[in-house]
Design a protein around this motif. Sequence first.
Motif, PDB file in Angstrom:
ATOM      1  N   LYS A 375      13.392  -5.457  -3.134  1.00  0.00           N
ATOM      2  CA  LYS A 375      12.165  -5.883  -3.811  1.00  0.00           C
ATOM      3  C   LYS A 375      11.406  -6.899  -2.961  1.00  0.00           C
ATOM      4  N   GLU A 379       7.687  -6.020  -1.229  1.00  0.00           N
ATOM      5  CA  GLU A 379       6.524  -6.724  -1.776  1.00  0.00           C
ATOM      6  C   GLU A 379       6.066  -7.885  -0.907  1.00  0.00           C
ATOM      7  N   ARG A 383       2.666  -6.930   1.689  1.00  0.00           N
ATOM      8  CA  ARG A 383       1.744  -7.508   0.712  1.00  0.00           C
ATOM      9  C   ARG A 383       0.295  -7.133   1.032  1.00  0.00           C
ATOM     10  N   ARG A 388       4.072  -2.137  -4.156  1.00  0.00           N
ATOM     11  CA  ARG A 388       4.806  -2.465  -5.388  1.00  0.00           C
ATOM     12  C   ARG A 388       6.196  -1.832  -5.338  1.00  0.00           C
ATOM     13  N   TYR A 389       7.138  -2.486  -6.017  1.00  0.00           N
ATOM     14  CA  TYR A 389       8.534  -2.015  -6.045  1.00  0.00           C
ATOM     15  C   TYR A 389       8.990  -1.930  -7.494  1.00  0.00           C
TER      16      TYR A 389
END
Length: 494
Positions: A375, A379, A383, A388-389
């Motif tokens: 994650k 992210e 960025r 998104r995760y």
Amino acid sequence: MSGDWPQTSVTGSNYLKGVLARELGAVVGFDNVTDDPEARQSAAADWSWQSKFMTYRGLEQPAADFVVRPRTTAEVERVVQIANDHVIPIVPRGGGSGTQGGTLAPYGGIALDLSRMTDIVEIDAESLIVTCQAGIDGPTLEAALNEQGLTLAHYPGSYHLGASIGGFVAARGSGVVSTKYGKAENQVLQLEAVLPPGRTLTTLRVPSHAAGPDLLQTLVGSEGTLGVITQLAMRIDPLPARREFLAFSFPDIFAGMEAGRLIMTSRLRPATIRLYDEADSVKLQEWVGTPFTGTLMVIMCDGSDELVAYETRAITELAEKAGGTSQGSEVGRIWWEGKYEPYAKGKLPQPPLMYGTFDQVARFSDLPAIYRAKKEVIEREFREYGARYTAHLSHWYDWGSMLYDRFYVDAPPEDPEEAMELHDRLWDAGITAGLANGGVLNDHHGVGIKLGRFMRPQLGVGFELLRELKDAWDPNGIMNPGKLGFGPPRGPRL
């Protein structure tokens, strides 16, 4: 022979194609050999992001030179002999529902379409074994078994996307009730496969034996790189008398992981455990209609009344011990009835959205660190692209579980090369983070061409041993070249 190819390919640089077309047509029938561009592109396509992206952008996919549709194992054996004699690649194709580029043909050759091989050979109700050809799809086989009160109990997300029984086994596939009934690799008892230079192997009638190494499991998960699976004997089960559903919310994903660990290490056997993080539970609500967002666990138990009553009671105690709060049975029932909704037309992710599903598997002790690491890397490092995760845990074992986790980029680069490069960098980051924290490359989607570059770092010396096995069984390298991290065929392209 479909189309006009034999008349336009018998002279000049296409002479060899004409020779091969006539040889293959004599084996499978000329109506079952084609070089039609649309058919070739269709045979190459699967559900991987790369394939969908190329289709979306109108780009040509790496395709075989022609498509061949055999009907019997004997025909497959003869096709493999012809291909081996000419050192022409063979790319087996089932339902084309894979997600790893397993049907792409970067070296051309023959797309071996098994969709005509759909016979149910035998239903042995006494031993609870069904024998069928590899090209039959899951719903067709399941309907025939259900008529006799039986089930294969293998319901993958690709169930209504054409997935074949041979594909289940070739990629070590899994379904929504695998926690109790096992993955395809646990359900297959015997198989028949055609190996180069064109010989048919039939493994032993039962898998549990002390008669040397197991050839069955050597071919399971080989993704067509060692041979073509043509027939299988699969364990089946009686249809359950009862299904009962549970649902729990948790303070966070890690409390849910602990609940799953307690359930599995207590050796309870629910058919299904699904644990969704906050982001994935939002998707579940949007796609299926479950009336809850947050960390959600859905459980289904099946079997006799007595068994279900015992399991649901024991599981509830363990889930509450881990901090779970009951959400009642209706949430689980809604999930079960809508379990294929995420795969319905218009709901599956599609380009221009960029996405990828890692589904790494690990021990219980490693799962929290893997989730955190992946994650963070997706992210944080991506960025600038708004990556998104999201994750859920959908297949559970005595020793651990798997993360069915995805990345999403809503607005990837317009340039195809830049988009492909970003896609691969996202995969590199996520897979590397998972491997570094104890994860194994893949639980049930297979490797294909997409993940081949990770096989060596995952297996170390084991990869060299696998490659030596590949070279021994397929010395010309014609079987699905470029997949599982193996290289090109030995011979020239057509």
